[in-house]
Enzyme design. Structure first.
Site, PDB file in Angstrom:
ATOM      1  N   GLY A  71       0.819  -1.203   0.000  1.00  0.00           N
ATOM      2  CA  GLY A  71       0.000   0.000   0.000  1.00  0.00           C
ATOM      3  C   GLY A  71       0.852   1.252   0.000  1.00  0.00           C
ATOM      4  O   GLY A  71       2.085   1.200   0.087  1.00  0.00           O
ATOM      5  N   GLY A 131      -0.228  -5.363   0.124  1.00  0.00           N
ATOM      6  CA  GLY A 131      -1.356  -5.187  -0.772  1.00  0.00           C
ATOM      7  C   GLY A 131      -1.180  -5.859  -2.109  1.00  0.00           C
ATOM      8  O   GLY A 131      -2.162  -6.208  -2.777  1.00  0.00           O
ATOM      9  N   GLU A 154       4.476  -6.858   7.428  1.00  0.00           N
ATOM     10  CA  GLU A 154       3.820  -5.881   8.295  1.00  0.00           C
ATOM     11  C   GLU A 154       4.398  -5.796   9.699  1.00  0.00           C
ATOM     12  O   GLU A 154       4.468  -4.703  10.287  1.00  0.00           O
ATOM     13  CB  GLU A 154       2.315  -6.183   8.365  1.00  0.00           C
ATOM     14  N   ASP A 162      -2.565  -8.083   6.552  1.00  0.00           N
ATOM     15  CA  ASP A 162      -3.957  -7.772   6.227  1.00  0.00           C
ATOM     16  C   ASP A 162      -4.257  -8.244   4.805  1.00  0.00           C
ATOM     17  O   ASP A 162      -3.647  -9.200   4.339  1.00  0.00           O
ATOM     18  CB  ASP A 162      -4.236  -6.277   6.434  1.00  0.00           C
TER      19      ASP A 162
END
Length: 357
Positions: A71, A131, A154, A162
């Protein structure tokens, strides 16, 4: 001059016979996904799902460095810094956080990809992180190459896997998914196939011809012509000690078991985990174990949305991004960890993630 200032589309589309290509087009940032890109991808997928002339969708990244590095981490850092530094920020939703709005739509996109009614061919070449995993590893045809470097990194920035990452990793046997999530290790294409995160290995030099063949001859014929046997997975070869060490109930127990194994690889793994955010590690471990029992990806994404938004409120996320991406001193100062704080990450939100139109 930035990529955005010259008005170059961040997602390109191309027609290729019976296939349509989605090309992530921010090569200077290794095609990092922002809110606009997630929305554009979702709109095109919805359009093509109802178009009888389209048999397959092919996703790949512009440039030579990779599909997607994750991201827009700088934008997320701005949000996390503002929220974690505000003592009045007791909870959060899409009304008061740009990151929450982005994740709301991004996670819905991840769910849509997982149930896409046509062939969705993800070219996981080069760097595929965060992402980037979300827009590729939920597809029904996942291609890796000799250049693939896949990771869910992460925990190194005080965040938790995520985009459905905990769903994917929780289903990898022998502790290898826990290993990937807790160490942020870079996985090669062969590792991804051995772990069930990818389906076929295509040499990177064959990708242009492979993509062209999808539109001309169909997905199955293209795979038959260009896919080759993957090399041996170096990570899978270590499944014996990894399975034993990562069966421990706690992060401290995993680290201790790695030291007991005592090999160079196990000791390095223990040191790698110990350097990550203690809070992010504990929340990740619980997330992965709960995801293993989820009936659907959507169940996992609802939990991940709760956890992600609570990470924005926790100081470790702003600090982790600062140390790794902004100042690049690689020396984060993590907040004091309390096991009692972990439950708060999983509590329902005022407005939870939903999947209805």
């Amino acid at each position: 001059m930035s990529e955005q200032s010259v008005l170059v589309p961040s997602v390109l589309t191309e027609e290729n016979g019976s296939a349509r290509s989605l090309i992530l087009n921010r090569p200077k940032s290794i095609n990092a996904i922002d809110h606009e890109m997630a929305t554009e991808i979702a709109e095109r997928l919805d359009e093509w799902a109802g178009d009888d002339s389209v048999a397959a969708v092919v996703l790949y990244g512009a440039g030579e460095r990779g599909l997607c590095a994750g991201g827009d981490i700088v934008a997320i850092h701005r949000d996390a810094s503002a929220l974690s530094g505000n003592p009045d920020s007791t909870d959060i939703d899409a009304e008061n956080s740009p990151s929450a709005r982005f994740w709301f739509d991004e996670y819905r996109l991840n769910a849509a990809i997982s149930s896409y009614p046509k062939s969705y061919v993800a070219i996981m070449d080069g760097i595929v992180m965060g992402g980037g995993v979300g827009v590729s590893a939920h597809g029904n045809v996942r291609i890796v190459t000799d250049r693939t470097r896949l990771a869910m990194p992460e925990v190194g920035i005080g965040f938790v896997p995520d985009v459905g990452g905990t769903h994917l990793l929780s289903r990898v046997p022998d502790g290898l998914g826990l290993y990937a999530g807790l160490t942020a290790a870079h996985l090669r294409g062969a590792d991804a196939i051995a772990m069930g995160l990818a389906d076929h290995f295509v040499p990177s030099e064959s990708l242009p011809a492979f993509i062209e063949a999808i539109g001309a001859s169909g997905v199955d014929a293209a795979i038959a012509e260009y896919a080759t046997e993957a090399p041996e997975s170096e990570l899978a070869a270590q499944r014996g000690w990894i399975s034993e060490a990562f069966a421990a109930e706690t992060i401290s127990g995993i680290i201790e078991r790695c030291h007991v194994v005592g090999t160079e690889a196990a000791t390095k793994t223990a040191d790698t985990i110990a350097a990550k955010s203690p809070t992010a590690l504990a929340v990740t471990l619980r997330s992965l174990r709960e995801a293993a029992n989820d009936a659907t990806l959507e169940d996992t994404l609802v939990r991940e949305y709760r956890v992600s938004l609570r990470c924005l409120l926790h100081p470790d996320m702003a600090e982790g991004i600062r140390a790794q991406v902004i100042d690049k001193d690689r020396n984060p100062s993590w907040a004091e960890f309390s096991e009692a704080d972990v439950d708060a990450f999983f509590a329902p939100l005022p407005h939870d993630l939903t999947f209805s139109a």
